[in-house]
Design an enzyme around this catalytic site. Structure first.
Site, PDB file in Angstrom:
ATOM      1  N   ASP A  73       5.303  -1.974  11.321  1.00  0.00           N
ATOM      2  CA  ASP A  73       4.212  -2.161  10.353  1.00  0.00           C
ATOM      3  C   ASP A  73       2.943  -2.662  11.032  1.00  0.00           C
ATOM      4  O   ASP A  73       2.555  -3.826  10.889  1.00  0.00           O
ATOM      5  CB  ASP A  73       4.656  -3.130   9.256  1.00  0.00           C
ATOM      6  N   GLN A  86       0.830  -1.195   0.000  1.00  0.00           N
ATOM      7  CA  GLN A  86       0.000   0.000   0.000  1.00  0.00           C
ATOM      8  C   GLN A  86       0.870   1.253   0.000  1.00  0.00           C
ATOM      9  O   GLN A  86       2.083   1.192   0.225  1.00  0.00           O
ATOM     10  CB  GLN A  86      -0.941  -0.015   1.212  1.00  0.00           C
ATOM     11  N   LEU A  99      14.139   4.325  11.256  1.00  0.00           N
ATOM     12  CA  LEU A  99      15.264   3.655  11.907  1.00  0.00           C
ATOM     13  C   LEU A  99      16.552   3.993  11.163  1.00  0.00           C
ATOM     14  O   LEU A  99      16.507   4.492  10.028  1.00  0.00           O
ATOM     15  CB  LEU A  99      15.029   2.148  11.920  1.00  0.00           C
ATOM     16  N   GLU A 156      -4.649  -0.171   5.408  1.00  0.00           N
ATOM     17  CA  GLU A 156      -3.849   0.184   6.571  1.00  0.00           C
ATOM     18  C   GLU A 156      -4.395   1.481   7.161  1.00  0.00           C
ATOM     19  O   GLU A 156      -4.844   2.356   6.431  1.00  0.00           O
ATOM     20  CB  GLU A 156      -2.376   0.341   6.184  1.00  0.00           C
ATOM     21  N   LYS A 205       2.089   7.289   6.723  1.00  0.00           N
ATOM     22  CA  LYS A 205       0.934   6.544   6.225  1.00  0.00           C
ATOM     23  C   LYS A 205      -0.282   7.459   6.282  1.00  0.00           C
ATOM     24  O   LYS A 205      -0.632   7.982   7.347  1.00  0.00           O
ATOM     25  CB  LYS A 205       0.699   5.280   7.066  1.00  0.00           C
ATOM     26  N   ASP A 223      -1.712  -9.626  10.631  1.00  0.00           N
ATOM     27  CA  ASP A 223      -0.831  -9.499   9.469  1.00  0.00           C
ATOM     28  C   ASP A 223       0.648  -9.536   9.837  1.00  0.00           C
ATOM     29  O   ASP A 223       1.461  -8.888   9.215  1.00  0.00           O
ATOM     30  CB  ASP A 223      -1.152  -8.183   8.738  1.00  0.00           C
TER      31      ASP A 223
END
Length: 531
Positions: free
Chosen positions: A417, A208, A331, A245, A224, A397
């Site tokens: 995630d 996505q 990160l 998401e 996101k 997921d």
């Protein structure tokens, strides 16, 4: 007689004509008055929220409150700014104050402040180069090349000269991403929420749309965007791998991970982003730039390129330019800190008909326990920590997880995630807890914290509500609805019951102590550098 009949007919026709004209005029007046009546009261709550959010104004330095609506007497907050939602009444304000007190007491509890030995030098992920001779001083100072939009800065060995994101990177150790009481956390989250955005490109890979945004001090964030309303539950006919998401799920996952005492999710903050000024105008990604368009109602939209949901039918749209998004601090670059990806032993089949091995083999965990890296060290109980987090969030997921390569197998798991979490509050997914049920293994510190969070004094839903209230997007609307918060308490009870059943079952077999891994007694051992 004929003359009288014709005269009567003419009179009737004229009367009917006058009546018709009168009715038309009356209907026109009624329609005109109705047209001028405000329609807000008939809008459902969700539509009202969309309309109010469309009026928000965002600047490059932070999040403003909602712009002044057309109505003359708009309610304002204590600072004099207009407010999207009505101000908290006395009862709700008192309740939130109580929740904040619970959160403060929780983080001051001894379980969250267990003394630990100093971190050995080799247990830091990154290190600043050792001090060198004065003649070579220039080589230990990082000087930027002053690119367009970036600050002209110099960093040296002094922590005070480092931006918040660099302090975060230098604070990552073998056992956690950041310490419990991290003085850098406030500055880091403020940067994510308010710092000027100088670049936005689409992140490659994944199913996505995700963006990478850069700040003037060279910090970066994974973004996101908002895809659906907070109260939209996942369609029951959708498989877990077909779901959107959620930006608010990423934010809530960071807060829940911190409340559980893990500190394995990178810090995430909500932000209102200007789609034009902070994405379209600053992107150097040509493929992304080609996907911008204006919707029929004037909202600015884009869809990018990805495996799923990247099309005009699934576009991300501002209201009209403002877009809610989650920003997670990136990160360290893989060239500095390589990460290893591990396939989850309880990975789902990602098939509409085929079952995975763990779903068909009753003694599946015994095989896992004999397999590296789960056959020694803390890897199995680390995995159970992640399972508990996923069950509380209803995240199905988790097909892979990552660790930092430097620390080999003796380190924590990164909880990355989490966008497909918090999809349903009305249904719990028991299969997520399968690893805990099959292996009956949990670390003592996690077990004690879960019991603490089940007590009224530190109720999980209350401390989550309090923690989420610190996020900037809370001013727009609560990040988790009350049904989701209630589901957290219900699922926590299920986890505790599962562990209790394991203890009873193991006691009958004479191995009840094996359920609890005593990490508190072995604290010194786990902080000893790996040989």
């Amino acid at each position: 007689m004929m003359w009288w009949m014709r005269r009567r007919s003419r009179t009737i026709c004229l009367s009917l004509a006058f009546i018709t004209i009168f009715l038309h005029l009356f209907l026109a007046l009624v329609s005109l008055s109705t047209y001028h009546q405000p329609c807000d009261h008939s809008l459902p709550p969700k539509t009202t929220f969309v309309r109010d959010l469309a009026r928000t104004n965002h600047t490059a330095v932070g999040i403003r409150d909602v712009a002044e609506p057309p109505a003359g007497n708009a309610k304002k907050d204590p600072e004099g700014h207009p407010s999207v939602w009505p101000p908290l009444d006395a009862k709700r304000a008192e309740s939130l104050e109580s929740d904040l007190s619970k959160l403060e007491a929780l983080f001051d509890h001894p379980l969250y402040n267990v003394p630990s030995p100093p971190v050995p030098e080799d247990d830091w992920l990154l290190k600043v180069k050792p001090k060198i001779e004065a003649s070579e001083m220039s080589s230990q100072i990082w000087v930027s090349s002053r690119q367009d939009g970036y600050e002209d800065i110099q960093w040296n060995r002094s922590t005070d000269s480092h931006p918040p994101w660099l302090r975060f990177h230098l604070g990552i150790s073998r056992w956690q991403l950041y310490p419990h009481h991290d003085p850098n956390m406030e500055a880091l989250t403020q940067q994510l929420a308010m710092h000027r955005i100088v670049s936005a490109v689409q992140k490659s890979g994944g199913t996505q749309l995700k963006l990478v945004m850069s700040f003037p001090n060279y910090g970066r964030a994974m973004v996101k965007p908002m895809r659906q309303e907070r109260d939209d539950e996942t369609n029951y006919n959708l498989y877990y791998f077909s779901d959107f998401e959620r930006h608010n799920a990423e934010i809530a996952a960071f807060h829940l991970d911190r409340i559980l005492g893990y500190r394995r999710v990178p810090p995430v903050v909500g932000r209102l982003v200007d789609v034009v000024k902070e994405i379209k105008d600053v992107t150097t990604d040509r493929k992304l730039a080609r996907t911008f368009f204006n919707s029929p109602v004037g909202n600015v939209c884009f869809y990018g390129q990805c495996s799923y949901y990247c099309s005009t039918e699934h576009a991300v749209c501002g209201r009209p330019r403002n877009l809610e998004a989650s920003l997670a601090v990136m990160l360290p670059d893989l060239s500095l800190a390589t990460r290893r990806s591990w396939r989850s032993p309880w990975r789902r089949s990602y098939s509409r008909s085929k079952l995975a091995k763990w779903e068909t083999e009753a003694d599946y965990c015994s095989t896992v326990k004999k397999t590296s890296p789960y056959n020694k060290g803390t890897r199995l109980v680390d995995f159970m920590d992640m399972v508990i987090l996923d069950f509380l969030m209803s995240n199905m997921d988790r097909h892979h997880y990552e660790t930092f390569e430097k620390f080999n197998n003796n380190t924590f798991l990164l909880h990355l995630d989490n966008g497909r979490s918090f999809g349903r509050h009305s249904k719990d997914e028991p299969s997520i807890l399968a690893p805990l049920e099959q292996c009956c293994r949990i670390r003592l510190s996690t077990w004690l914290r879960l019991q603490l969070l089940s007590s009224p004094q530190y109720r999980l839903s209350d401390v989550m509500r309090a923690s989420l209230s610190h996020d900037p997007l809370h001013r727009v609307a609560p990040l988790l609805s009350e049904p989701h918060l209630t589901a957290l308490d219900r699922r926590l009870k299920t986890v505790l019951e599962t562990v209790s059943r394991c203890q009873k079952h193991q006691s009958k077999d004479g191995g009840g102590d094996e359920v609890i891994f005593d990490d508190l007694a072995r604290l010194k051992d786990i902080f000893t550098p790996a040989g």
